[in-house]
Scaffold this motif. Structure first.
Motif, PDB file in Angstrom:
ATOM      1  N   UNK A 243       0.830  -1.202   0.000  1.00 20.73           N
ATOM      2  CA  UNK A 243       0.000   0.000   0.000  1.00 20.73           C
ATOM      3  C   UNK A 243       0.867   1.257   0.000  1.00 20.73           C
ATOM      4  N   UNK A 244       2.119   1.096   0.496  1.00 23.12           N
ATOM      5  CA  UNK A 244       2.971   2.292   0.659  1.00 23.12           C
ATOM      6  C   UNK A 244       4.113   2.389  -0.346  1.00 23.12           C
ATOM      7  N   UNK A 245       4.609   1.212  -0.770  1.00 21.06           N
ATOM      8  CA  UNK A 245       5.789   1.228  -1.652  1.00 21.06           C
ATOM      9  C   UNK A 245       5.470   0.469  -2.939  1.00 21.06           C
ATOM     10  N   UNK A 246       6.195   0.808  -3.996  1.00 19.91           N
ATOM     11  CA  UNK A 246       5.989   0.142  -5.286  1.00 19.91           C
ATOM     12  C   UNK A 246       6.599  -1.260  -5.236  1.00 19.91           C
ATOM     13  N   UNK A 247       5.914  -2.216  -5.840  1.00 16.16           N
ATOM     14  CA  UNK A 247       6.409  -3.594  -5.841  1.00 16.16           C
ATOM     15  C   UNK A 247       6.858  -3.948  -7.260  1.00 16.16           C
ATOM     16  N   UNK A 248       8.105  -4.387  -7.364  1.00 15.50           N
ATOM     17  CA  UNK A 248       8.652  -4.696  -8.678  1.00 15.50           C
ATOM     18  C   UNK A 248       9.250  -6.090  -8.746  1.00 15.50           C
ATOM     19  N   UNK A 249       9.426  -6.550  -9.972  1.00 16.58           N
ATOM     20  CA  UNK A 249      10.148  -7.793 -10.180  1.00 16.58           C
ATOM     21  C   UNK A 249      10.948  -7.646 -11.466  1.00 16.58           C
ATOM     22  N   UNK A 250      11.798  -8.626 -11.732  1.00 15.80           N
ATOM     23  CA  UNK A 250      12.538  -8.551 -12.995  1.00 15.80           C
ATOM     24  C   UNK A 250      12.648  -9.900 -13.667  1.00 15.80           C
ATOM     25  N   UNK A 251      12.826  -9.828 -14.975  1.00 16.69           N
ATOM     26  CA  UNK A 251      13.114 -11.015 -15.782  1.00 16.69           C
ATOM     27  C   UNK A 251      14.388 -10.687 -16.566  1.00 16.69           C
ATOM     28  N   UNK A 252      15.011 -11.708 -17.126  1.00 16.81           N
ATOM     29  CA  UNK A 252      16.185 -11.455 -17.961  1.00 16.81           C
ATOM     30  C   UNK A 252      15.733 -11.116 -19.372  1.00 16.81           C
ATOM     31  N   UNK A 253      16.588 -10.418 -20.111  1.00 12.06           N
ATOM     32  CA  UNK A 253      16.344 -10.250 -21.534  1.00 12.06           C
ATOM     33  C   UNK A 253      16.713 -11.549 -22.242  1.00 12.06           C
ATOM     34  N   UNK A 254      16.236 -11.727 -23.479  1.00  7.77           N
ATOM     35  CA  UNK A 254      16.457 -13.008 -24.165  1.00  7.77           C
ATOM     36  C   UNK A 254      17.929 -13.340 -24.405  1.00  7.77           C
ATOM     37  N   UNK A 255      18.753 -12.340 -24.702  1.00  8.72           N
ATOM     38  CA  UNK A 255      20.167 -12.611 -24.969  1.00  8.72           C
ATOM     39  C   UNK A 255      20.893 -13.005 -23.682  1.00  8.72           C
ATOM     40  N   UNK A 256      20.580 -12.293 -22.599  1.00  7.63           N
ATOM     41  CA  UNK A 256      21.193 -12.592 -21.304  1.00  7.63           C
ATOM     42  C   UNK A 256      20.746 -13.974 -20.818  1.00  7.63           C
ATOM     43  N   UNK A 257      19.474 -14.303 -21.046  1.00  8.83           N
ATOM     44  CA  UNK A 257      18.979 -15.630 -20.678  1.00  8.83           C
ATOM     45  C   UNK A 257      19.683 -16.707 -21.509  1.00  8.83           C
ATOM     46  N   UNK A 258      19.883 -16.411 -22.786  1.00 12.04           N
ATOM     47  CA  UNK A 258      20.618 -17.362 -23.638  1.00 12.04           C
ATOM     48  C   UNK A 258      22.008 -17.607 -23.057  1.00 12.04           C
ATOM     49  N   UNK A 259      22.635 -16.555 -22.540  1.00 12.27           N
ATOM     50  CA  UNK A 259      23.965 -16.673 -21.936  1.00 12.27           C
ATOM     51  C   UNK A 259      23.961 -17.460 -20.637  1.00 12.27           C
ATOM     52  N   UNK A 260      22.779 -17.592 -20.011  1.00 15.21           N
ATOM     53  CA  UNK A 260      22.667 -18.416 -18.803  1.00 15.21           C
ATOM     54  C   UNK A 260      22.499 -19.890 -19.156  1.00 15.21           C
ATOM     55  N   UNK A 261      21.800 -20.186 -20.265  1.00 17.91           N
ATOM     56  CA  UNK A 261      21.500 -21.596 -20.550  1.00 17.91           C
ATOM     57  C   UNK A 261      22.515 -22.237 -21.505  1.00 17.91           C
ATOM     58  N   UNK A 262      23.407 -21.404 -22.110  1.00 14.70           N
ATOM     59  CA  UNK A 262      24.495 -21.979 -22.902  1.00 14.70           C
ATOM     60  C   UNK A 262      25.786 -21.212 -22.628  1.00 14.70           C
ATOM     61  N   UNK A 263      26.913 -21.715 -23.119  1.00 14.74           N
ATOM     62  CA  UNK A 263      28.189 -21.034 -22.897  1.00 14.74           C
ATOM     63  C   UNK A 263      28.176 -19.665 -23.584  1.00 14.74           C
ATOM     64  N   UNK A 264      28.489 -18.628 -22.809  1.00 14.93           N
ATOM     65  CA  UNK A 264      28.500 -17.276 -23.342  1.00 14.93           C
ATOM     66  C   UNK A 264      29.479 -17.156 -24.510  1.00 14.93           C
ATOM     67  N   UNK A 265      30.595 -17.844 -24.350  1.00 11.90           N
ATOM     68  CA  UNK A 265      31.619 -17.859 -25.382  1.00 11.90           C
ATOM     69  C   UNK A 265      31.035 -18.310 -26.745  1.00 11.90           C
ATOM     70  N   UNK A 266      30.286 -19.403 -26.714  1.00  9.82           N
ATOM     71  CA  UNK A 266      29.663 -19.927 -27.939  1.00  9.82           C
ATOM     72  C   UNK A 266      28.589 -18.968 -28.447  1.00  9.82           C
ATOM     73  N   UNK A 267      27.766 -18.485 -27.519  1.00 10.28           N
ATOM     74  CA  UNK A 267      26.674 -17.589 -27.909  1.00 10.28           C
ATOM     75  C   UNK A 267      27.206 -16.356 -28.635  1.00 10.28           C
TER      76      UNK A 267
END
Lengths: 227, 341
Positions: free
Chosen positions: B138-162
């Motif tokens: 009621x008093x403060x803004x509530x936020x969340x976040x998701x990754x962008x698609x490229x950053x998520x790709x870097x999490x699920x495969x080797x960044x080097x390859x990506x």
């Protein structure tokens, strides 16, 4: 005696293959250098390293970005693999070994791998601990190998805070060991505060610093040969 | 005007009394953890603990939001990656991906599991958001976040390859980003259902320190547009590192606001994007907020405002060991100076 014009052509071929990230041509050039009986160290420094120096410049000019650098590194390694077995031990007074790795909590290793590449090129013995490495492992490995240099990498602010602990432990046991830290969140102030001997704030800067170091070796080598 | 009203009005482009001081990224502090006696590593898998910790920065310092999660692994985990929360350590370490989903180029043709939103910690995140809303919503803004698609790709495969493939085989990477954009949309819509006021998309892998602005525009921007077109709550696109050459493209993504870090020349960006665009940033959350002095913090806040920032907002997650006197100085300076413009 190797034909000077031919030699120059082969060096130029390797240099350009690194710049144009062409693994096959780089291998070809390296093989030609071996077949011609050229000095392998010269082929590495005047061919491969010269190419990487230009890559560093292209990166600084924002013509190249990290994907290009990674491909250039692949080309360099392709040539290095062929030349390495033919290298004579260089007498440059900097022969040494280095412990390198990304600290625990961080799984990014691109910057670390680029720095490692330049150490490989310069003939260092590299103990690569990989990534997400527990802090004590750096201390143990340094003691075990008596390496002159330890390189700690972290890309995330959230993982670099473990660095001062490693630095303190190593310096306590071995005050002469040089320590380099690298990664996006590091700075000169932090390096000073934590007692590190050098720093590089990102993969490109790490590469730049490592190139500088190897370029210096290259110059040293040239001076020695001219005497 | 309370903090929530201030943040919501900011997003709506309505008149506010001063710039807000909040974040779309993690902002848990060791002070907050101390208050509850929680260990950082225990927070990530418990809705009650996570929500208490997330709300504590508002309770303790008046920082004007509550944000979860605290790590970057939620979507990757739901897709099938294994994570490491470092529960064996006393030190604060953020969870990382232990086992990737894609191990080579031939495994890039993935499909999203049909029960994706029920997997990993996505249901836990919804529960957590519900708890924070009850606590401070009621008093403060509530936020969340998701990754962008490229950053998520870097999490699920080797960044080097990506990175290399994004140059050698952009079509193949584009196809993966398209699939990942769908996974990200599904995740974000769940957070919307749970009642968040705003969602930040963190696409830090696309920084100009790593990728050329050309690759960003051609390869990544289309999928960011796809994501922002589907979200109904207010949105922020965050990219760290060098961003001056892509700031205009970042706004074209359809995000309501863009977020940049200390490497961005904000005065220049403000000129490029015009007076009304929402630009969040850009203080250094470690070197200023944690390692700086209260005076340095105050100076930085004033500079951000003078440069034309729309909200005082960190360049990354706030590092938990922030000294209370520094965060208090930041809040105080925002209140004193933030109404001037």
């Amino acid at each position: 005696m190797v034909d000077e014009a031919k030699k120059k052509e082969v060096l130029e071929k390797m240099k350009n293959a690194v710049i144009q990230y062409d693994e096959d041509v780089c291998k070809e050039g390296a093989q030609e250098a071996v077949d011609l009986g050229m000095d392998a160290n010269e082929a590495i420094f005047e061919g491969l390293v010269a190419g990487m120096e230009e890559v560093g410049r292209l990166f600084e000019a924002q013509e190249y970005f990290v994907p290009e650098i990674l491909m250039c590194a692949d080309a360099l390694y392709a040539g290095l693999e062929i030349l390495k077995p033919h290298c004579k031990q260089m007498d440059l007074g900097v022969r040494g070994s280095v412990v390198i790795g990304t600290v625990e909590g961080d799984v990014h290793d691109i910057g670390k791998n680029l720095v490692k590449m330049m150490f490989d090129v310069a003939g260092f013995h590299v103990y690569d601990l990989g990534r997400d490495v527990p802090l004590d492992k750096f201390v143990d490995e340094q003691l075990k190998t008596d390496s002159e240099l330890v390189c700690l990498s972290a890309m995330m602010t959230t993982s670099m805070v473990g660095m001062p602990k490693v630095i303190e432990k190593i310096k306590e046991k071995n005050p002469d060991c040089m320590i380099m830290i690298g990664g996006a969140p590091t700075s000169k102030e932090l390096a000073d505060k934590w007692g590190a001997d050098g720093y590089a704030e990102d993969a490109s800067n790490a590469l730049k610093e490592a190139i500088k170091m190897v370029s210096f070796l290259k110059k040293l080598r040239a001076e020695k040969l001219n005497k | 005007m309370n903090s929530r009203e201030r943040v919501i009005k900011l997003f709506k482009g309505e008149q506010i009394d001063r710039v807000p001081c909040f974040s779309g990224m993690g902002n848990v502090t060791t002070e907050g953890l101390k208050k509850f006696g929680y260990k950082f590593a225990a927070l990530h898998s418990d809705a009650k603990l996570m929500s208490d910790a997330a709300a504590s920065t508002y309770h303790l310092f008046g920082f004007e939001c509550g944000v979860v999660p605290f790590d970057l692994c939620v979507e990757a985990e739901a897709l099938g990656c294994e994570i490491n929360v470092y529960s064996h350590l006393e030190d604060i370490l953020y969870p990382t991906i232990k086992k990737k989903l894609i191990h080579n180029e031939n495994e890039m043709d993935i499909t999203i599991p049909s029960d994706f939103i029920k997997r990993g910690r996505i249901p836990l995140m919804k529960e957590t958001i519900g708890y924070i809303k009850k606590d401070i919503g009621a008093e403060a803004a509530i936020g969340s976040y998701v990754l962008g698609p490229f950053t998520l790709a870097g999490q699920i495969m080797e960044l080097n390859d990506l990175l290399k493939l994004s140059f050698k085989k952009p079509d193949k990477v584009g196809k993966l980003l398209d699939i990942l954009a769908d996974a990200i949309i599904q995740t974000a819509l769940e957070y919307e259902k749970a009642g968040v006021d705003y969602i930040t998309v963190r696409e830090m892998g696309a920084t100009s320190d790593v990728l050329s602005p050309r690759v960003f525009k051609n390869l990544i921007l289309p999928y960011l547009k796809k994501i922002f077109a589907e979200l109904k709550v207010d949105t922020v696109l965050h990219i760290c590192g060098k961003t001056n050459d892509i700031a205009v493209s970042m706004l074209e993504s359809g995000a309501r606001a863009i977020s940049v870090d200390q490497k961005n020349d904000v005065a220049e960006t403000r000129k490029k994007i015009g007076r009304d665009a929402l630009l969040f940033g850009n203080y250094d959350p470690y070197n200023v907020l944690v390692a700086g002095t209260p005076e340095k913090v105050r100076e930085t806040v004033r500079k951000c405002i003078d440069d034309g920032i729309s909200a005082i907002w960190p360049g990354c997650d706030i590092w938990p060991t922030v000294p209370p006197e520094n965060i208090n100085a930041m809040m105080d300076e925002v209140k004193k100076y933030g109404g001037a413009k």
